[in-house]
Design a protein around this motif. Structure first.
Motif, PDB file in Angstrom:
ATOM      1  N   MET A  68    -112.996 -47.228  86.565  1.00  0.00           N
ATOM      2  CA  MET A  68    -111.916 -46.296  86.232  1.00  0.00           C
ATOM      3  C   MET A  68    -111.277 -46.662  84.889  1.00  0.00           C
ATOM      4  N   GLY A  69    -110.952 -47.940  84.707  1.00  0.00           N
ATOM      5  CA  GLY A  69    -110.336 -48.374  83.465  1.00  0.00           C
ATOM      6  C   GLY A  69    -111.225 -48.127  82.258  1.00  0.00           C
ATOM      7  N   LEU A  70    -112.516 -48.424  82.400  1.00  0.00           N
ATOM      8  CA  LEU A  70    -113.445 -48.213  81.292  1.00  0.00           C
ATOM      9  C   LEU A  70    -113.620 -46.724  80.991  1.00  0.00           C
ATOM     10  N   ALA A  71    -113.653 -45.893  82.045  1.00  0.00           N
ATOM     11  CA  ALA A  71    -113.802 -44.448  81.851  1.00  0.00           C
ATOM     12  C   ALA A  71    -112.594 -43.864  81.129  1.00  0.00           C
ATOM     13  N   VAL A  72    -111.400 -44.308  81.506  1.00  0.00           N
ATOM     14  CA  VAL A  72    -110.187 -43.815  80.837  1.00  0.00           C
ATOM     15  C   VAL A  72    -110.184 -44.228  79.371  1.00  0.00           C
ATOM     16  N   SER A  73    -110.575 -45.464  79.094  1.00  0.00           N
ATOM     17  CA  SER A  73    -110.635 -45.932  77.706  1.00  0.00           C
ATOM     18  C   SER A  73    -111.636 -45.104  76.897  1.00  0.00           C
ATOM     19  N   ALA A  74    -112.773 -44.781  77.517  1.00  0.00           N
ATOM     20  CA  ALA A  74    -113.793 -43.994  76.820  1.00  0.00           C
ATOM     21  C   ALA A  74    -113.301 -42.579  76.540  1.00  0.00           C
ATOM     22  N   LEU A  75    -112.640 -41.955  77.523  1.00  0.00           N
ATOM     23  CA  LEU A  75    -112.130 -40.598  77.334  1.00  0.00           C
ATOM     24  C   LEU A  75    -111.017 -40.573  76.289  1.00  0.00           C
ATOM     25  N   ALA A  76    -110.164 -41.586  76.324  1.00  0.00           N
ATOM     26  CA  ALA A  76    -109.086 -41.660  75.337  1.00  0.00           C
ATOM     27  C   ALA A  76    -109.667 -41.816  73.933  1.00  0.00           C
ATOM     28  N   GLY A  77    -110.765 -42.551  73.825  1.00  0.00           N
ATOM     29  CA  GLY A  77    -111.413 -42.732  72.535  1.00  0.00           C
ATOM     30  C   GLY A  77    -112.036 -41.461  71.994  1.00  0.00           C
ATOM     31  N   ARG A  78    -112.297 -40.483  72.891  1.00  0.00           N
ATOM     32  CA  ARG A  78    -112.865 -39.206  72.460  1.00  0.00           C
ATOM     33  C   ARG A  78    -111.789 -38.158  72.182  1.00  0.00           C
ATOM     34  N   GLY A  79    -110.534 -38.572  72.195  1.00  0.00           N
ATOM     35  CA  GLY A  79    -109.462 -37.651  71.866  1.00  0.00           C
ATOM     36  C   GLY A  79    -108.769 -37.023  73.060  1.00  0.00           C
ATOM     37  N   GLN A  80    -109.215 -37.352  74.276  1.00  0.00           N
ATOM     38  CA  GLN A  80    -108.544 -36.828  75.465  1.00  0.00           C
ATOM     39  C   GLN A  80    -107.188 -37.510  75.635  1.00  0.00           C
ATOM     40  N   ALA A  81    -106.190 -36.732  76.065  1.00  0.00           N
ATOM     41  CA  ALA A  81    -104.879 -37.324  76.341  1.00  0.00           C
ATOM     42  C   ALA A  81    -105.020 -38.307  77.494  1.00  0.00           C
ATOM     43  N   ALA A  82    -104.445 -39.498  77.331  1.00  0.00           N
ATOM     44  CA  ALA A  82    -104.617 -40.548  78.334  1.00  0.00           C
ATOM     45  C   ALA A  82    -104.091 -40.120  79.695  1.00  0.00           C
ATOM     46  N   ASP A  83    -102.917 -39.454  79.728  1.00  0.00           N
ATOM     47  CA  ASP A  83    -102.355 -39.079  81.021  1.00  0.00           C
ATOM     48  C   ASP A  83    -103.203 -38.015  81.706  1.00  0.00           C
ATOM     49  N   SER A  84    -103.790 -37.099  80.924  1.00  0.00           N
ATOM     50  CA  SER A  84    -104.669 -36.092  81.508  1.00  0.00           C
ATOM     51  C   SER A  84    -105.934 -36.733  82.070  1.00  0.00           C
ATOM     52  N   ILE A 163    -106.528 -59.279  65.293  1.00  0.00           N
ATOM     53  CA  ILE A 163    -106.607 -59.008  66.731  1.00  0.00           C
ATOM     54  C   ILE A 163    -107.059 -57.567  66.938  1.00  0.00           C
ATOM     55  N   ASP A 164    -108.036 -57.389  67.807  1.00  0.00           N
ATOM     56  CA  ASP A 164    -108.552 -56.054  68.112  1.00  0.00           C
ATOM     57  C   ASP A 164    -107.758 -55.471  69.289  1.00  0.00           C
ATOM     58  N   PRO A 165    -106.916 -54.447  69.068  1.00  0.00           N
ATOM     59  CA  PRO A 165    -106.124 -53.879  70.164  1.00  0.00           C
ATOM     60  C   PRO A 165    -106.978 -53.340  71.303  1.00  0.00           C
ATOM     61  N   ARG A 166    -108.177 -52.834  70.973  1.00  0.00           N
ATOM     62  CA  ARG A 166    -109.056 -52.312  72.026  1.00  0.00           C
ATOM     63  C   ARG A 166    -109.519 -53.418  72.957  1.00  0.00           C
ATOM     64  N   ARG A 167    -109.770 -54.582  72.410  1.00  0.00           N
ATOM     65  CA  ARG A 167    -110.173 -55.722  73.235  1.00  0.00           C
ATOM     66  C   ARG A 167    -109.033 -56.137  74.164  1.00  0.00           C
ATOM     67  N   GLU A 168    -107.808 -56.106  73.645  1.00  0.00           N
ATOM     68  CA  GLU A 168    -106.667 -56.493  74.471  1.00  0.00           C
ATOM     69  C   GLU A 168    -106.428 -55.461  75.578  1.00  0.00           C
ATOM     70  N   ARG A 169    -106.671 -54.184  75.288  1.00  0.00           N
ATOM     71  CA  ARG A 169    -106.575 -53.163  76.340  1.00  0.00           C
ATOM     72  C   ARG A 169    -107.624 -53.414  77.409  1.00  0.00           C
ATOM     73  N   LEU A 170    -108.806 -53.849  76.986  1.00  0.00           N
ATOM     74  CA  LEU A 170    -109.867 -54.149  77.950  1.00  0.00           C
ATOM     75  C   LEU A 170    -109.481 -55.331  78.839  1.00  0.00           C
ATOM     76  N   VAL A 171    -108.817 -56.339  78.257  1.00  0.00           N
ATOM     77  CA  VAL A 171    -108.341 -57.484  79.046  1.00  0.00           C
ATOM     78  C   VAL A 171    -107.369 -57.014  80.116  1.00  0.00           C
ATOM     79  N   LEU A 172    -106.433 -56.144  79.739  1.00  0.00           N
ATOM     80  CA  LEU A 172    -105.474 -55.619  80.709  1.00  0.00           C
ATOM     81  C   LEU A 172    -106.165 -54.764  81.768  1.00  0.00           C
ATOM     82  N   THR A 173    -107.174 -54.011  81.354  1.00  0.00           N
ATOM     83  CA  THR A 173    -107.929 -53.198  82.306  1.00  0.00           C
ATOM     84  C   THR A 173    -108.616 -54.072  83.342  1.00  0.00           C
ATOM     85  N   LEU A 174    -109.241 -55.151  82.888  1.00  0.00           N
ATOM     86  CA  LEU A 174    -109.906 -56.075  83.798  1.00  0.00           C
ATOM     87  C   LEU A 174    -108.894 -56.731  84.738  1.00  0.00           C
TER      88      LEU A 174
END
Length: 261
Positions: A68-84, A163-174
């Motif tokens: 779920m966390g990885l899918a949300v990150s991927a969709l957000a990276g494609r321009g989808q609103a995170a909350d949607s 520091i790569d913010p995307r990597r830190e988001r991945l840490v929080l996702t995990l």
């Protein structure tokens, strides 16, 4: 002398708060409350898959929560609103989980324990998993603490510091996926987000530093667990919701000094 099941319940809850305290602080700082809620809802699909395949429930919930966390990150990276993206994935996963469970005879009654929690039924084996998971989450957050803080305060500053913010988001996702897998049997999928958010939100008032807020969040979470168990024992109420109700009372009390001031 307390009964053994009460001691196990208290130890399970205290182990959980060690992880939800500092992680909940980041959830509050980053305004990721909906993310925690969505990850917890998705855990029901993991429960259904684990029960259908005879895998450990913890393994199923961890896999789906992480997906779920990885899918949300991927969709957000494609321009989808995170909350949607969170709303679509969370409710879809919950619906698929409930549908999957309907095909498993004799499982529907068990599902309520994962929805609402059954901390009083925690076993010795569960305790090992809970404390191991909490220790892993703590180690992960301690390892990335400064980088996570920098990325939370200012992503541009984080990038300038290497520091790569995307990597830190991945840490929080995990870390969130691990907490969901640990907590689903204790407070249930529907109440996990409350244990992440409420103690951390209550800790904002008395805290003067990020480290203090994480510490107060652990303290308030522990008080919620012990107070909720005492309330459940005295009033014969469900243990999981009683813990969350106690956390809500602590949050309400935390607002009083600020209002008085």
């Amino acid at each position: 002398m307390p009964e053994d099941f009460l001691i196990r319940a208290a130890l399970a809850g205290l182990g959980l708060t060690l992880a939800t305290g500092p992680l909940g602080a980041f959830v509050v700082w980053r305004r990721m409350a909906f993310f925690g809620d969505a990850t917890a809802h998705a855990a029901i699909l993991g429960v259904a898959l684990a029960l259908a395949t005879d895998l450990p429930v913890y393994a199923g919930t961890l896999a789906v929560a992480l997906a779920m966390g990885l899918a949300v990150s991927a969709l957000a990276g494609r321009g989808q609103a995170a909350d949607s993206a969170l709303g679509v994935l969370a409710h879809s996963a919950l619906a698929l989980g409930l549908i999957a469970v309907s095909f498993l005879p004799g499982v529907r009654a068990d599902l309520s324990a994962y929805l609402f929690g059954d901390i009083l039924a925690v076993t010795g084996g569960d305790l090992v998993w809970i404390w191991a998971g909490a220790a892993l989450v703590l180690a992960l957050i301690a390892w990335r603490w400064q980088a996570l803080l920098t990325a939370t305060v200012d992503e541009a500053l984080a990038q300038a510091s290497g520091i790569d913010p995307r990597r830190e988001r991945l840490v929080l996702t995990l870390a969130l996926a691990l907490v969901v897998a640990v907590a689903v049997k204790i407070v249930g999928a529907l109440l996990i987000a409350a244990m992440l958010i409420i103690p951390a939100a209550a800790a904002r008032g008395p805290s003067r530093s990020p480290e203090a807020m994480a510490g107060f969040a652990v303290l308030f979470g522990a008080l919620s667990v012990l107070g909720g168990l005492a309330l459940s024992l005295r009033l014969d109420t469900p243990a999981g919701p009683s813990i969350v109700a106690t956390a809500a009372a602590i949050f309400a009390l935390s607002l009083l000094p600020r209002r008085a001031g």
